[in-house]
Design an enzyme around this catalytic site. Structure first.
Site, PDB file in Angstrom:
ATOM      1  N   LYS A   1      53.410  53.078  92.566  1.00 38.72           N
ATOM      2  CA  LYS A   1      53.902  52.503  91.305  1.00 38.72           C
ATOM      3  C   LYS A   1      55.297  53.059  90.983  1.00 38.72           C
ATOM      4  O   LYS A   1      56.190  52.318  90.563  1.00 38.72           O
ATOM      5  CB  LYS A   1      52.914  52.818  90.170  1.00 38.72           C
ATOM      6  CG  LYS A   1      51.643  51.977  90.271  1.00 38.72           C
ATOM      7  CD  LYS A   1      50.508  52.479  89.398  1.00 38.72           C
ATOM      8  CE  LYS A   1      49.232  51.675  89.672  1.00 38.72           C
ATOM      9  NZ  LYS A   1      48.048  52.174  88.983  1.00 38.72           N
TER      10      LYS A   1
ATOM     11  N   GLN B   1      46.372  56.644  84.601  1.00 38.91           N
ATOM     12  CA  GLN B   1      45.700  56.313  85.869  1.00 38.91           C
ATOM     13  C   GLN B   1      44.195  56.572  85.757  1.00 38.91           C
ATOM     14  O   GLN B   1      43.769  57.668  85.394  1.00 38.91           O
ATOM     15  CB  GLN B   1      46.313  57.154  87.011  1.00 38.91           C
ATOM     16  CG  GLN B   1      45.795  56.813  88.385  1.00 38.91           C
ATOM     17  CD  GLN B   1      46.164  55.405  88.859  1.00 38.91           C
ATOM     18  OE1 GLN B   1      47.275  54.929  88.660  1.00 38.91           O
ATOM     19  NE2 GLN B   1      45.210  54.709  89.471  1.00 38.91           N
TER      20      GLN B   1
ATOM     21  N   ASP C   1      48.749  48.402  80.854  1.00 41.20           N
ATOM     22  CA  ASP C   1      47.549  48.050  81.617  1.00 41.20           C
ATOM     23  C   ASP C   1      46.707  47.006  80.870  1.00 41.20           C
ATOM     24  O   ASP C   1      45.719  46.508  81.401  1.00 41.20           O
ATOM     25  CB  ASP C   1      46.695  49.306  81.864  1.00 41.20           C
ATOM     26  CG  ASP C   1      46.697  49.701  83.330  1.00 41.20           C
ATOM     27  OD1 ASP C   1      47.160  48.882  84.155  1.00 41.20           O
ATOM     28  OD2 ASP C   1      46.239  50.810  83.648  1.00 41.20           O
TER      29      ASP C   1
END
Ligand code: NAD
Length: 293
Positions: free
Chosen positions: A52, A96, A119
């Site tokens: 990422k 994460q 997200d």
């Protein structure tokens, strides 16, 4: 069997994102910023975070990585999130998952400012997604949508796969993939079946599906026990690390002689997920800076 090349489609979208970021920088002098948070040292999570960060560099997004100890308390994680919420250089926050202590997950997600929730897992964004009706609303509104399902929708769109009226079978009902994907599929007028670990007679459902999305996390899950009709589109979301390397949820030996289109693993959904993270970070940056397109 024909391959749907997610890597190539992702490259195309990334180049568009890069151009937009450069243009915004020329006008405003600002670039989008993404903060990543890794709690602990899970090897797979580290690899995901590294890719990422690399993708951010490729398109001109500034990344700010935060790696905190496995033993971090929920309060400590939320304190970090609050600092990132108030940092104006940061437009997006990515926590994460999975966290070492899974019981912290929802409270930590809830602490992220919804405008920085790249997200798309904060209840505000999730709720807004559920209320939007059409695909046009989804694209137009400032809602941040979970990256993997959003990536799948773009993958299908770029591959000219029409969904209206089609029977879409989603295998897997997680908050991260299956559930939001079902909402997105409905927004494009698909007839959606969501199957899961308690579903009876899955083999009867695979037979009637025009599109099958497999998001289970079991190697070779979709195999010769399941009939698939000609021209089915198969999206393999699974990422499984085996002794033979990385593989998805679909048994390629079974599929390879069939008249179907399929995303490979690696090189299918994965690159699209990362690209949607970049796209969501850019969207968050645009929303926060009130830039008119
Ligand atoms: P999850 O474990 O949260 O969900 C798995 C789902 O599979 C559950 O809903 C469960 O009901 C269903 N399932 C389990 N056994 C089943 C069975 N026998 N029959 C039917 N359904 C069954 O996982 P997740 O987070 O949704 O991820 C699924 C897979 O996708 C994993 O391999 C994960 O690594 C991968 N993934 C890939 C990406 C990507 O970018 N490519 C992103 C997210 C997840």
């Amino acid at each position: 069997m024909k391959i749907i090349n997610g890597r190539q489609i992702a490259k195309h979208i990334k180049s568009d994102i890069k151009t937009k970021i450069k243009n915004f920088k020329d006008i405003t002098g600002k670039t989008p910023g993404l903060a990543t948070i890794l709690v602990g040292s899970n090897v797979a999570s580290k690899i995901y975070i590294q890719s990422k960060i690399k993708a951010c560099q490729e398109v001109g997004i500034q990344s700010f990585h935060n790696n905190i100890s496995t033993q971090s308390s929920q309060d400590a994680i939320i304190r970090l999130i609050n600092d990132l919420n108030s940092n104006t250089l940061i437009n997006g926050i990515l926590l994460q998952l999975p966290l070492p202590d899974k019981t912290f997950t929802q409270n930590c997600i809830n602490a992220i400012n919804p405008v920085k929730d790249v997200d798309g897992l904060h209840p505000v964004n999730y709720g807004k997604l559920s209320l939007l009706k059409s695909w046009n609303d989804i694209i137009k509104e400032n809602v941040l949508i979970p990256c993997t399902p959003l990536g799948i929708m773009h993958l299908l769109q770029y591959s000219n796969i029409q969904l209206s009226g089609k029977t879409v079978l989603i295998i897997g009902r997680s908050n991260l993939v299956g559930k939001p994907l079902a909402i997105l599929m409905l927004s494009q007028n698909a007839t959606v079946i969501t199957a899961h670990s308690k579903t009876y007679n899955l083999d009867k459902l695979t037979k009637i599906a025009d599109v099958i999305i497999v998001a289970v996390g079991i190697p070779n899950f979709l195999n010769k026990n399941y009939n698939i009709k000609d021209n089915t589109v198969i999206i393999d979301v699974g990422i499984n690390r085996t002794v033979d390397g990385l593989c998805g949820d679909v048994d390629f030996n079974y599929i390879q002689n069939k008249n179907v289109r399929i995303t490979p693993v690696p090189g299918g959904v994965g690159p699209m997920t990362i690209t949607m993270l970049l796209s969501n970070t850019l969207k968050a940056f645009i929303n926060q800076n009130k830039i008119n397109l």
